[in-house]
Design an enzyme around this catalytic site. Structure first.
Site: not given
Length: 154
Positions: A50, A64-67
């Protein structure tokens, strides 16, 4: 949806020093594995994949890392406060010290986006970020995060 439904108290941690973005992703994955039982290597790979699309450092010291991950039945969160800010390739080129990671089921669709919007609105609030930066107790950090949006909604 509220932050209390996304973020377990055990999923909040203060980290002294992350040496790199990759190390931070490993720390996030290890905590997600311990709290939610998800596979750490899949989590790291998904976060890096991502991030390769564009940095998730949104500015003002916030990332705001997201996966999306296989095996989840709902959106879950991890929050880390870094005692030493980390270069994160953020949009404003400022180092990051507040990290709220979200993990969603592969097919979550709109629920993932709603959760991301909720976290983003919360983390854009300067008063909330100031409270997060002034505390090192994970229980207090969890309370600040989970009470923030519910108080504003009332």
């Amino acid at each position: 949806m509220d932050l209390a439904s996304l973020l377990k108290p055990a999923a909040v941690r203060v980290v002294g020093h992350a040496t790199s973005k990759k190390r931070l992703f490993q720390d996030l994955a290890e905590l997600a594995s311990a709290v939610y039982g998800i596979d750490p290597s899949e989590t790291v790979n998904a976060l890096q994949e991502r991030e390769s699309l564009g940095p998730t450092g949104v500015g003002h010291g916030v990332a705001l890392p997201h996966a999306r991950l296989d095996g989840l039945d709902r959106v879950i969160g991890i929050f880390m406060r870094l005692e030493k800010p980390l270069d994160f390739d953020a949009v404003d080129r400022q180092p990051v010290d507040l990290v709220f990671a979200l993990f969603a089921p592969k097919d979550s669709g709109v629920e993932h986006l709603k959760a991301l919007a909720l976290v983003s609105r919360t983390m854009r609030d300067p008063a909330i970020c100031a409270k997060l930066r002034s505390n090192v107790d994970p229980a207090t950090l969890h309370a600040v995060l989970t009470e923030a949006r519910s108080n504003q909604a009332a």
